[in-house]
Structure formats: structure tokens, C-alpha cells
Enzyme design. Structure first.
Site, PDB file in Angstrom:
ATOM      1  N   ASP A 230       0.811  -1.217   0.000  1.00 16.35           N
ATOM      2  CA  ASP A 230       0.000   0.000   0.000  1.00 16.35           C
ATOM      3  C   ASP A 230       0.846   1.271   0.000  1.00 16.35           C
ATOM      4  O   ASP A 230       1.882   1.337   0.672  1.00 16.35           O
ATOM      5  CB  ASP A 230      -0.891  -0.014   1.252  1.00 16.35           C
ATOM      6  CG  ASP A 230      -1.722   1.238   1.394  1.00 16.35           C
ATOM      7  OD1 ASP A 230      -2.689   1.390   0.639  1.00 16.35           O
ATOM      8  OD2 ASP A 230      -1.401   2.074   2.270  1.00 16.35           O
ATOM      9  N   GLU A 297       1.076  -0.525  -4.965  1.00 16.02           N
ATOM     10  CA  GLU A 297       0.115   0.552  -5.215  1.00 16.02           C
ATOM     11  C   GLU A 297       0.834   1.887  -5.147  1.00 16.02           C
ATOM     12  O   GLU A 297       1.399   2.245  -4.119  1.00 16.02           O
ATOM     13  CB  GLU A 297      -1.002   0.530  -4.170  1.00 16.02           C
ATOM     14  CG  GLU A 297      -2.050   1.616  -4.418  1.00 16.02           C
ATOM     15  CD  GLU A 297      -2.580   2.268  -3.145  1.00 16.02           C
ATOM     16  OE1 GLU A 297      -3.744   2.681  -3.148  1.00 16.02           O
ATOM     17  OE2 GLU A 297      -1.810   2.395  -2.169  1.00 16.02           O
TER      18      GLU A 297
END
Length: 610
Positions: A230, A297
Site C-alpha cells: 500500500d 500501489e
């Protein structure tokens, strides 16, 4: 030869030929290279306890059959680890422990095991940029306890003209306001690029980085098939903490106030990703297990994104899949067929040699496919994403056409990204609208939970749009996804070449084909045609692929198409209706296999029976 032995021979040969010809998971590709990842937002998937209005791990386990029926072979879970839930799990207080809200470590291991029985792999969300301020590391760092003293980014701040202590620079949080928070305990500011409860970790501290090496190994031992990393491009900040240049001076508290050239996309980030790739690959080699993957990401430009694949000299492998957000960030309901072709071609042309592409249409942070592109384009966008080469990532609810609940009242909103802006400005910044509970059926709470109140409200139209209703319909978005997911497992789509065309501003098409015959006109091919507009059109598919015959068979159609599956169409004069979406081609791989096996059995029987 006895009939028993004859029967066994036929069955053995049929199984062998079937497995070889279909090539559903060919041995020249790793399991993930042409799969579809199904993102589950656990809070909103299914409440197995049926009493607290929050989805959980056992809820995912209970609904694995839905993934199997859909045709999914891999899923990734948004965070389920211990957390005070300031940012709904993205503020982790223990990276190796499941939060009691969602269940236990044992229940997660059971999910791994049950999913494996169904041929489904589980990828975990991994949040390394920051921890919760309730993590033991932070508490000890705040108290200056070694070795945790420098696990986070601390600074004395500076003094303004009035003699007041202020943050060390002009950096702003993604969630609005200063990226610095004062700690009375330590007597310093700490950096938080997201919420104040999410202090940034210091990746210039080797001991801290080693902690994450061990966290990866911990979950690989438990059975994780991969990790989705993330917010990775926020991992490093410039060492001297200088001010960033002003971008938009209208609101000094807004994240758009500065150009983030010193807090994002720093080159050191890629080295850490390369390090973790080695940790993962070494584990796979040492334990002789199937490939474990890393997906990253990062909302960044194409040049920065491609660096996540490998080092510039190609010697250091990094992420298996850096998420491609082009269809989220660059395209929308106003985009033309030319826009789609340009965006898709640009990604493919920049892809490093030998790497695998991917396509993403929605997630828990961005407006849903149906809301961003419009209900009329759901079929077309599904065919587009799932027909393109490489990996596809779909967000739970896309398969039934769920939409954002953008009119959710402010008093029901919980997302800090929206709530921090107040009741006048929260609506379009909040991520709650795309995180509403999954709509299983038309009963109380959409079959998601029996609790008096769900953690956030369901979409008001859940009785009209739900899985149960779509399964019973003559044809629906769900059934379209089932058909397309089955089709993309054929060799034509796992290994086929790609070519695209924008016939005009409305109609986009691409072909997937295999080069198998000296006479190219006999090569298998399928063309996917999508009309992004409400105007009818007529196209000539030979402009895209000169080996199409004069006639092709309709393989799959969108939910509102006037074409019929199995019917024949004129490829040089193909009528494409408003918002039409269809797949046409020569005999499908499955049909060709069936004919080949039938012919083989007939010849074999004739030969053996004399």
C-alpha cells in the site's frame, strides 16, 4: 482388447487431450500471469456473526463459493490486522495479528486452507509506509527507547517570527492539514503523510526495515500467496526536510498546496521493493513452493510506475505487478474511443520486455466502475478489462454493477479523507460511498448482516441490484462476468496477441489471436467491440484484423445488446447498437476442443473395432 481396457484407454486419452488443448493454466506461465484478482473489502463483504454490522474473515470464508462460481482464482484482502481503525485498518498496531473485529489468526489460516481447496489464492494487504500511533514501536520511539528511537521521522520543529514553535516545513497530509503532529511525550513533531494516527516509518533505519522482512516471512509461512503493498511511493522523504514548491496557494492546508517532489517517488523506494522481492523469492526457493507475488500501489506517472518492475539495468527484479490505474485516473465517461486506444497503447508500449501488464477499473479508494463510467457502459468496461492481455483486478461488487452511495449523509460518513473537510465538502472526497456493504439479496441489510445497523449504510437500491436477483435473471451483469471470466481462461486469451483500433470517437475494438497456421485465415481469433456512446454505428472488422472471415460467430454479448450468442454476423458490415458490447470470432477454443476430441474418439473406436 477387452471393453473395460478400451474404455479406460479412451478416458485416459480424452483427459490428456482435454488438459493439453485447453491450456487453462499452461505450464509456461506462472499462476498469476493471466489471472483475475478479486479485491475484497472485508468490512463490507459479509458479517458471519450477523450481529455487529461489520464483515469479517469467517464471512469471506463463508462466501468463497461465490468466488468459485464467478470463476475467480485469486483474491486480495484489504487490511485485517490489529488497528484502532482510525483509517479502517490502514493504521496497523500489530502487523502479525488479526484484529478481533475481523477474527483471529487461526481463522485467517483456516481461510487460506479453505480457499486452497477451491483453487483460490489469498493475497494480503501490506501497509509499510506507516503504523498506528498505538503500535508498540511508536510508543517506545516516543519514549526514546532503543532500538526504536529512530523508527519514525521526528523533528524539533522551528520557531516563527512570533516566537511560536511550528512544524519544520510546509508539507501537508493527504487527509488535509499539516503532515506534522506534536508529541508532548517526546517533545518533538512526528511526520504523518496520512492521518495523525498514522506516523510515517523511517526507512533510513536498517533495523526497522528488517522488521518488515520478518513480517513478510511470517505471513508466507502461514500461507499467504502474495502481498499488495500500500501507498508505496510515500515511503521515503528527502533527508533535509526542505519545503516543497507551492502548487496552489489558495488553501495552505490542502494536499494540493505543494508539488510533492520531496515526499513521493524518491529513488530509495525502489531499492526497498527490490529487497522485498528478494526476501519473497528466496523464501519460495528455499521452501519449494509456488511463486508468491508482490503487487505495488502507487498513484504516480508512467515513468515512475515502470521502475517498480525492475532496475534500469534489468538486474534487480522488483514488483511482479505495479498497479495500472490509467483507467481510473486518465479515463472517464467523457473519454472517446481514441482516448481509450491511446491510454492502452501507451501502457503496453512502455511495458518492460517480458513483464506482465495489468488493468484496474475500481477499488476501495476510487469511485466505482458503474458510477465513474455510467450504468450503460458496465458491460463494455467489463469486456474491455477482462479481454485485454495480462492480469485484471476487479473490486467486489463490480460483478453485479454496484454503484457509489454518493448521497450518504454526513452524519453516517466515517472516512477521515472526507470528514476532515466538513459537511459542506465531504461528499466527493469521501471514500465511504464506494465501500458500502455487498448486496447479496433483497432481504434485510441486503443479506450482508442481521445487525440493526451496518457500519455504514447500504446503497438504497440494494433491493433492485443484488446478486440473488441477477442470478435469477435471464441475463445480467453477474452472468456476463461469469461468461467472460470463463472465456479469458482459454489459450486465445492467456497467450493470444493483441491489436486495437478506434473506428471512430464512439467505437473501440481489439482482437486477440493466435498464430498457429501457415494459412493465417485459419488462426483462432476473437474480436471485442465496444460502443461507448448512445449512438448506433457500423464497422468493418477487417480494418482491425485482415484475417477475419466474411462471417463470424457471436460469442458473448453485453446485457443490453441486440445481438444473440451463437448467431452469425457480417464482419465487414457489423451493426453496433447504442452502448453495445460483444465478442465475435471463429470457433471458440472450447468448441474446437470438443470437435477434435469427438473426431479423435470416433476414429479410435473405428480403428479398434475394426
Amino acid at each position: 482388447m477387452s471393453m473395460t481396457r478400451f474404455g479406460l484407454l479412451v478416458v485416459t486419452l480424452v483427459v490428456f487431450i482435454t488438459g493439453s488443448a485447453l491450456g487453462q493454466q499452461s505450464d509456461d506461465k506462472e499462476w498469476w500471469e493471466s489471472t483475475v484478482f478479486y479485491q475484497i473489502y472485508p468490512r463490507s463483504f459479509f458479517d458471519s456473526k450477523l450481529d455487529d454490522g461489520v464483515g469479517d474473515i469467517n464471512g469471506v470464508t463463508a462466501k468463497l463459493q461465490h468466488l468459485k462460481d464467478l470463476g475467480i482464482e485469486a483474491t486480495w484482502l484489504s487490511p485485517i490486522f490489529s488497528s484502532p481503525q482510525v483509517d479502517f485498518g490502514y493504521d496497523v498496531s500489530n502487523f502479525i495479528e488479526v484484529d478481533p473485529l475481523f477474527g483471529t489468526n487461526e481463522e485467517l489460516e483456516n481461510l487460506f486452507a479453505e480457499a486452497k481447496k477451491l483453487g483460490i489464492r489469498i493475497v494480503l494487504d501490506f501497509v509499510p509506509n506507516h503504523s498506528s500511533n498505538e503500535h508498540e514501536w511508536f510508543k517506545k520511539s516516543e519514549r526514546r527507547e532503543d532500538p526504536y528511537t529512530d523508527y519514525y521521522i521526528w523533528h524539533d520543529g522551528k520557531t516563527n517570527a512570533q516566537g511560536q514553535r511550528i512544524p519544520p516545513n510546509n508539507w501537508q497530509s493527504v487527509f488535509y492539514g499539516s503532515a506534522w503532529q506534536w508529541s508532548d511525550i517526546r517533545g518533538q513533531y512526528y511526520l504523518h503523510q496520512f492521518a495523525a494516527g498514522q506516523p510515517d516509518l523511517n526507512y533510513r533505519n536498517e533495523a526497522m526495515v528488517r522488521e518488515f522482512d520478518e513480517i513478510l516471512r511470517f505471513w508466507m509461512r502461514k500461507g499467504a500467496s502474495g502481498f499488495r503493498i500500500d501507498a508505496i511511493n510515500h515511503m521515503f522523504e528527502i533527508e533535509d526536510l526542505r519545503d516543497e514548491p507551492i502548487n496552489d496557494e489558495r488553501d495552505p492546508n490542502s494536499y494540493g498546496y505543494t508539488h510533492h517532489i520531496y515526499t513521493k517517488d524518491l529513488p530509495e523506494t525502489y531499492e526497498v521493493i527490490g529487497r522485498w522481492r528478494k526476501v519473497i523469492d528466496d523464501y519460495v526457493k528455499e521452501n519449494q513452493v509456488e511463486q508468491i507475488i508482490m503487487m505495488t500501489e502507487a498513484y504516480t506517472n508512467l515513468t515512475m510506475l515502470m521502475r517498480f518492475y525492475e532496475s534500469e539495468d534489468g538486474k534487480q527484479p522488483r514488483a511482479h505487478i505495479p498497479f495500472n490505474f490509467a483507467m481510473i485516473e486518465e479515463l472517464n465517461s467523457d473519454s472517446t474511443a481514441y482516448d481509450f486506444k491511446y491510454t492502452i497503447d501507451k501502457w503496453l508500449e512502455n511495458l518492460p520486455r517480458g513483464k506482465i501488464t495489468n488493468w484496474v477499473l475500481g477499488n476501495h479508494d476510487k469511485p466505482r466502475l458503474a458510477s465513474r463510467y455510467g450504468r450503460n457502459r458496465i458491460s463494455g468496461m467489463a469486456l474491455l478489462e477482462l479481454g485485454l492481455p495480462g492480469v485484471a483486478v476487479i473490486y467486489n461488487g463490480e460483478e453485479i454493477g454496484m454503484e457509489d452511495f454518493r448521497d450518504m449523509p454526513y452524519e453516517d460518513s466515517l472516512d477521515p479523507q472526507g470528514c476532515n473537510l466538513g459537511p459542506e465538502n465531504y461528499k466527493w472526497a469521501s471514500r465511504d460511498p464506494q465501500r458500502t456493504p455487498f448486496q447479496w439479496d433483497d432481504t434485510f441489510n441486503g443479506g450482508f448482516s442481521a445487525a440493526p445497523k451496518t457500519w455504514i449504510p447500504l446503497h438504497p437500491l440494494f433491493r433492485q441490484v443484488n446478486l440473488h436477483k441477477q442470478k435469477e435473471a435471464d441475463y445480467s451483469t453477474y452472468q456476463l462476468y461469469v461468461d467472460v471470466l470463463a472465456m479469458r481462461k482459454e489459450r486465445l486469451f492467456t497467450h493470444g496477441d493483441f491489436r486495437s483500433i478506434a473506428f471512430n470517437s464512439d467505437v473501440f475494438a481489439f482482437v486477440r489471436f493466435l498464430r498457429e497456421n501457415e494459412d493465417r485465415s485459419n488462426d483462432p481469433y476473437h474480436v471485442i467491440v465496444i460502443n461507448f456512446s448512445g449512438h448506433p454505428s457500423t464497422v468493418d472488422l477487417s480494418e482491425l484484423y485482415r484475417f477475419v472471415g466474411e462471417e463470424a460467430t457471436v460469442r458473448i454479448v453485453g446485457t443490453d445488446s441486440r445481438h444473440k450468442v451463437g448467431s452469425k454476423v457480417n464482419t465487414t458490415n457489423l451493426a453496433v447498437g447504442p452502448y453495445d458490447a460483444l465478442v465475435v470470432g471463429n470457433v471458440s477454443a472450447a468448441s474446437a476442443l470438443h470437435l477434435s476430441v469427438s473426431l479423435f474418439i470416433a476414429i479410435l473406436i473405428k480403428h479398434l473395432l475394426g
